[in-house]
Design an enzyme around this catalytic site. Structure first.
Site, short mmCIF file in Angstrom:
data_model
loop_
_atom_site.label_atom_id
_atom_site.label_comp_id
_atom_site.label_asym_id
_atom_site.label_seq_id
_atom_site.Cartn_x
_atom_site.Cartn_y
_atom_site.Cartn_z
N SER A 8 0.39 -0.54 0.03
CA SER A 8 0.03 0.17 -0.07
C SER A 8 0.69 1.48 0.45
O SER A 8 1.61 1.55 1.03
CB SER A 8 -0.30 0.09 0.98
N HIS A 33 -1.83 -1.32 -4.44
CA HIS A 33 -2.57 -1.28 -3.84
C HIS A 33 -2.74 0.61 -3.50
O HIS A 33 -1.92 1.72 -3.01
CB HIS A 33 -2.66 -1.90 -2.74
N ASP A 35 -4.83 3.51 -1.55
CA ASP A 35 -6.25 4.16 -1.26
C ASP A 35 -6.86 5.36 -1.22
O ASP A 35 -5.08 6.65 -1.00
CB ASP A 35 -5.48 4.12 0.54
N MET A 37 -9.19 7.98 -0.25
CA MET A 37 -10.25 8.97 1.11
C MET A 37 -10.91 10.01 0.75
O MET A 37 -9.77 11.05 0.85
CB MET A 37 -9.24 8.62 2.14
N ASP A 175 -6.62 -6.27 4.33
CA ASP A 175 -6.27 -5.14 4.72
C ASP A 175 -6.17 -4.45 6.21
O ASP A 175 -7.20 -4.16 6.36
CB ASP A 175 -6.90 -4.25 3.31
C1 DX5 Z 1 -6.17 1.84 5.66
C2 DX5 Z 1 -6.16 1.71 4.12
C3 DX5 Z 1 -4.94 0.82 3.72
C4 DX5 Z 1 -3.34 0.81 4.73
C5 DX5 Z 1 -2.67 -0.33 4.58
O1 DX5 Z 1 -7.67 1.86 5.95
O2 DX5 Z 1 -7.08 0.62 3.73
O3 DX5 Z 1 -4.59 0.28 2.93
O4 DX5 Z 1 -2.54 1.28 3.79
O5 DX5 Z 1 -1.96 0.24 6.23
P1 DX5 Z 1 -1.18 -1.27 6.94
O6 DX5 Z 1 -0.69 -2.20 6.17
O7 DX5 Z 1 -0.10 -0.08 7.29
O8 DX5 Z 1 -1.88 -0.86 8.47
ZN ZN Z 2 -6.73 0.24 1.52
#
Ligand code: DX5
Ligand code: ZN
Length: 223
Positions: A8, A33, A35, A37, A175
């Site tokens: 990610s 990946h 993200d 938001m 995730d």
């Molecule tokens: C959180 C995201 C994840 C995040 C995971 O809301 O959807 O993809 O990047 O990060 P780690 O592996 O650090 O928990």
């Molecule tokens: Zn994610």
């Protein structure tokens, strides 16, 4: 199917994003990946189309785009055009989930649905056969580096049972809070795509961290 690893980029160095994308290109990772938001569905804002396009410009692996936004159906084509290969929307953000999934597939992307930690997998009973991927959140979405929620294992097992016979090629992605400490147990429960942000990018050698996750075997060998 050999499991996939999706680092990610939320935990990447945004001032050197190209360098981190190239590190992933040259690693054993399978997907990247990403993200998204919106500060409404989740209490954090990450980035939008220009950054996704910048990642896509350098990425040599499929972009696995995780939309943590309200009304995702408004933006499917824009995400596809910005470079998404997989588009995952949240069950909790979609009133007309079937129609949103259909739009993602019509755009030419793989279609995924994500479930928050409190949402049971049973809500997918009547759509599971239409999905390419289910993303089980193992933390509350919004931030990297959080602690893994242990109830996730039971959800993965229930999802695998729900999909059996209806969708045997389903990607079961997990995730949040994933590292080499829990990767084997997750694969054993039935996951086949592991997302990892913090455990990869805080590692002294991120390429090695990815290789270690890729090497994980679901089999437990006992001497
Ligand atoms: C959180 C995201 C994840 C995040 C995971 O809301 O959807 O993809 O990047 O990060 P780690 O592996 O650090 O928990
Ligand atoms: Zn994610």
């Amino acid at each position: 199917m050999k499991h996939l690893i999706a680092p990610s980029v939320l935990s990447a160095d945004f001032a050197n994003l190209r360098q981190d994308v190239e590190m992933i290109n040259n690693s054993e990772a399978d997907w990247i990946h990403v993200d998204i938001m919106d500060g409404v569905f989740v209490p954090n804002i990450s980035f939008g189309f220009p950054v996704l396009q910048a990642i896509a410009k350098h990425a040599k692996k499929p972009l696995d785009v995780h939309l943590m936004i309200v009304n995702p159906e408004r933006y499917i084509k824009q995400f596809k055009d910005a470079g998404a290969d997989v588009i995952t929307v949240h069950y909790e953000a979609c009133t007309h989930l079937h129609s949103t999934i259909t739009a993602i597939k019509q755009a030419g992307c793989k279609a995924g649905v994500s479930l928050n930690p409190h949402t049971p997998v049973s809500v997918l009973e009547d759509i599971i056969h239409e999905l390419d991927l289910v993303l089980i959140m193992s933390v509350n979405p919004g931030f990297g580096g959080q602690q893994f929620i242990e109830n996730t294992y039971s959800k993965i097992r229930k999802l695998k049972a729900l999909a059996a016979g209806k969708n045997d090629s389903l990607f079961i992605e997990v995730d949040g809070g994933i590292s080499s400490k829990n990767s084997q147990a997750l694969l054993k429960a039935g996951a086949n795509v592991l997302v990892a942000g913090n455990s990869v990018f805080s590692h002294a050698n991120p390429t090695d961290a990815i290789a270690e996750l890729k090497r994980t075997s679901p089999e437990v060998f006992q001497a």
